[in-house]
Structures are given as structure tokens and as C-alpha cells.
Design a protein around this motif. Sequence first.
Motif, PDB file in Angstrom:
ATOM      1  N   TRP A  71       3.925   9.022  12.957  1.00 57.64           N
ATOM      2  CA  TRP A  71       3.246   7.968  12.203  1.00 57.64           C
ATOM      3  C   TRP A  71       2.232   7.224  13.066  1.00 57.64           C
ATOM      4  O   TRP A  71       1.201   6.786  12.571  1.00 57.64           O
ATOM      5  N   PHE A  72       2.527   7.114  14.359  1.00 58.59           N
ATOM      6  CA  PHE A  72       1.551   6.505  15.262  1.00 58.59           C
ATOM      7  C   PHE A  72       0.365   7.448  15.460  1.00 58.59           C
ATOM      8  O   PHE A  72      -0.780   7.006  15.555  1.00 58.59           O
TER       9      PHE A  72
ATOM     10  N   SER B 103      -1.743   7.088  12.458  1.00 60.52           N
ATOM     11  CA  SER B 103      -2.488   5.824  12.540  1.00 60.52           C
ATOM     12  C   SER B 103      -3.702   5.969  13.443  1.00 60.52           C
ATOM     13  O   SER B 103      -4.778   5.458  13.133  1.00 60.52           O
TER      14      SER B 103
ATOM     15  N   SER C 114      -0.418   1.185  12.119  1.00 62.79           N
ATOM     16  CA  SER C 114       0.863   1.752  12.572  1.00 62.79           C
ATOM     17  C   SER C 114       2.025   1.087  11.864  1.00 62.79           C
ATOM     18  O   SER C 114       2.941   1.760  11.377  1.00 62.79           O
TER      19      SER C 114
END
Length: 157
Positions: A37-38, A41, A74
Amino acid sequence: MSVLTDFFAGFGHWNWFIFGLFLMALETIVPGVHFLWFGLSAVIVGLVLSAGLAMGLGEALSLPWQLVMFAIISVATVFGVRRFANAQGVESAEKDLNQRSAQYFGRVVVVEEEITGGRGRVRVGDTLWPASGSDTPKGARVRITGANGTVFVVEPA
């Protein structure tokens, strides 16, 4: 250190894509859905900066604002995915799968050892289970109404 900083500064907004792909690759090495997920982002920040450059805004955002945008996105992706993942609850066809005794509620069984003083045994299939309930003679039929741990609560059928 300034040589390294100058090197990465030369990539401009591509640093975010590189960083995002690095984090996504790191997810394959360290599984657990933490870095994905980072990485996503970082790619989104790279896309926003690319769009800003394509619209002729030049360096749309300075590095501190890019970092703030990365942090906000994020947090949004982590909580958004967490909310989506929790909404996808898995329903089992067998709701009592891990509660073996609950599978027998409502079943009529035979008392194998008479129930006296609130304790006895009933035969369920080929297994004897401890039972509690009112005094009942051996051979009587009782209905399973509940369970206290592994002890069935029974009543006359």
C-alpha cells in the motif's frame, strides 16, 4: 552524500515510481501486505507529479509537500483497504464448524448412563458425551438444547 542526492534529484518525479516499485518488490520478499500500500501510494504521488508536469506546472510541488502528499495517500490507502478487506467477510457454509457441540443442538439422542444428580452420559452417533439435565433413566430419549463446554444440556424429548 551530495553526489548521491544530486544523482536522485536528477530523476525528478521518476523517483516516486522507482520507490513505489521498490516497495512493491519488497512486499514479495517480506510478505504480509505491509509495503504494497505504501508502494501504491508512492506510484500515485508519481502520477500526480507527472500530471502536474504534463499540464505545464513545472515542479508542481516541492519535496516537503510531496512527502506530505505521500503520507496522506498512504494513510488513506491503508485504512481504505483495511475497511474494504473487513467488509469482505467470509461466510462459511458450516457456521458451527469450530463448535462441534453446537452441531448437535436440537438432536434427539439416547441416554446411555442414567442422568442422576444432574449428570450422566448420552450416546451421539458412536460417541458418549457427558450430559446434564433433570434425572432421566438409561435408554430414555432426550433432546440436546445447549452445551456447557463439552457437557450437553439435555431435556426429555
